[in-house]
Design a protein around this motif. Sequence first.
Motif, short mmCIF file in Angstrom:
data_model
loop_
_atom_site.label_atom_id
_atom_site.label_comp_id
_atom_site.label_asym_id
_atom_site.label_seq_id
_atom_site.Cartn_x
_atom_site.Cartn_y
_atom_site.Cartn_z
N UNK A 2 15.74 -12.95 -31.03
CA UNK A 2 14.91 -14.10 -31.37
C UNK A 2 14.60 -14.93 -30.12
N UNK A 3 13.56 -15.72 -30.22
CA UNK A 3 13.21 -16.70 -29.20
C UNK A 3 13.51 -18.08 -29.77
N UNK A 4 13.93 -18.99 -28.88
CA UNK A 4 14.21 -20.36 -29.32
C UNK A 4 13.77 -21.33 -28.25
N UNK A 5 13.53 -22.59 -28.67
CA UNK A 5 13.20 -23.61 -27.66
C UNK A 5 14.48 -24.09 -26.99
N UNK A 6 14.34 -24.99 -26.02
CA UNK A 6 15.50 -25.38 -25.21
C UNK A 6 16.53 -26.13 -26.03
N UNK A 7 16.11 -26.85 -27.05
CA UNK A 7 17.05 -27.61 -27.87
C UNK A 7 17.58 -26.81 -29.06
N UNK A 8 17.09 -25.62 -29.23
CA UNK A 8 17.54 -24.68 -30.27
C UNK A 8 17.34 -25.24 -31.68
N UNK A 9 16.31 -26.05 -31.86
CA UNK A 9 15.99 -26.48 -33.22
C UNK A 9 14.78 -25.74 -33.77
N UNK A 10 14.23 -24.81 -32.97
CA UNK A 10 13.19 -23.89 -33.43
C UNK A 10 13.59 -22.47 -33.00
N UNK A 11 13.65 -21.58 -33.96
CA UNK A 11 14.05 -20.19 -33.69
C UNK A 11 13.12 -19.27 -34.47
N UNK A 12 12.58 -18.25 -33.81
CA UNK A 12 11.73 -17.27 -34.47
C UNK A 12 12.06 -15.87 -33.93
N UNK A 40 7.05 -19.53 -28.93
CA UNK A 40 7.81 -20.59 -28.26
C UNK A 40 7.77 -20.36 -26.75
N UNK A 41 6.92 -21.06 -26.00
CA UNK A 41 6.87 -20.90 -24.54
C UNK A 41 8.05 -21.58 -23.86
N UNK A 42 8.40 -21.05 -22.69
CA UNK A 42 9.44 -21.63 -21.83
C UNK A 42 10.73 -21.87 -22.62
N UNK A 43 11.16 -20.87 -23.36
CA UNK A 43 12.39 -20.98 -24.13
C UNK A 43 13.37 -19.88 -23.78
N UNK A 44 14.29 -19.66 -24.68
CA UNK A 44 15.34 -18.64 -24.48
C UNK A 44 15.10 -17.45 -25.39
N UNK A 45 15.64 -16.31 -25.00
CA UNK A 45 15.61 -15.11 -25.83
C UNK A 45 17.05 -14.64 -26.01
N UNK A 46 17.48 -14.61 -27.26
CA UNK A 46 18.86 -14.15 -27.55
C UNK A 46 19.01 -13.82 -29.02
#
Length: 480
Positions: free
Chosen positions: A397-407, A474-480
Amino acid sequence: QNVGSTCASLAMGSAKANELMGSGPGEKAQVMEWVLRASSKMYPLMDSYLEVINDHLLSRAFLVGNKLSLADLVVFGVCFPAITMFPIAQFKHFANLLRWGDHVQSLVGSDVVAACYPVKPLHVIKPLFVAPRPPPPPAAPIAAKVPAASSAAAPTDSKQQPQSQPPSGQAGGAAASDAAVQAAQAAVTKQGDTVRLLKGELKEGKIQKPAVDAAVQKLQALKLELDAMTKGDATKPASGDKAAPVSKPAAAGKAGKGEGKGAAPAAAPTSATAATPAATAPAVVGEADGPAAVPAAKVKKEKEPKKEAAPKKEEEPPSIDMLDIRVGQIVKVGKHPNADTLYLEEIDVGEAVPRQIISGLVKFVPVEEMQGRRVLVVCNLKPAKMRDVMSYGMVLCASNLTHDEVVPVGVPEGVPLGERVMVQGYDKPPVDEINPKKKTLELLFPDMKTNAAGTPCYKDIPFTTSQGVTTSTLPSGWVK
């Protein structure tokens, strides 16, 4: 139930009714319980049912009693198509079930099974037997050199001679050598199993030939290393087997110098009783009189330098190609029975049976959007039990930096299910199973991000499929 009842009626009317239905009332009741369960409760066949059978077979060769019964035949018929297509990740978890299935197949006959099912026979990779290395021969006693002046007066009774002791490092060296050889044998056995499994997957078209070639090369290297270890132990004595050189006593060592200076040699005693204590005592390393005597410890230190420890082989840092990331599609999804924040999914990744995977996406993605969704699945994680339910992978999944959006990471249209997702420049075959103790994922995650366009990347290189790069919202986020 009709199928189970029909099978029971046929069995009771056969000549082997006592064998198939059990030898007593208790066994007959158990046989019928398994037959009815298999014919009514095991559709669709879920991992939970397979776990019940696997646990039941922990200490049993058959489901009921100590011989093949109708229970084994009916349950085998229900489970056989699924267990023949288990991915490698499930082998250890269902070891009892696979062992039982292989046994039943051998009793029934592979030709009979092949005539009943349009799938390949069950093939269980059994550990290879590697004969242990024979123990090292006992060390030869260390003979002390006796000066000529005292040899005639030395006691002739062997019991009076001091027993030579093997060097202290001999036992430890042999044990260390045995442990190294056993470790090498285990590595060869494990890699051989891996090669056979990969060859089977190559025939089925699940993997490509370079993965098999790499595994075969590794196996050959391990065999060469094992051969070198065993041959070296057979031809070379252990480091502790070398006898320390015996220093010569002063009388013998200085004989030449004494004669040159005109000194008279010491007269040998005419009898054992006339010999001096110095002459009658056995010559022991380090006990000779005179300045020429050298302590044994000093001689050993000078003559036997310590072996340099072999440098430890540094492990390669983890890279993204260690992960087996494949394209999958969620075919069934629902709430985890024991956790409100988890989904229990069945994901088709191109294998015969969908994988059961648990994801913590309830708070982020509605169940309607999960059903039928194409996702990326990490397939070579160690199976883990999450709230009493097994999971055999992870949805990437990808998530934003604050991890309140995950897809979940998006997959381009037209990519075949089961295709491995690649990153340019990282094309090694994946490892069989990610060892959680090595923290591989934790070391990879900092380099797994989405760029400004939302494209998932590893070290700024996109995750790529045969139909293009993967995507996310989600641009400029994390992948995990």
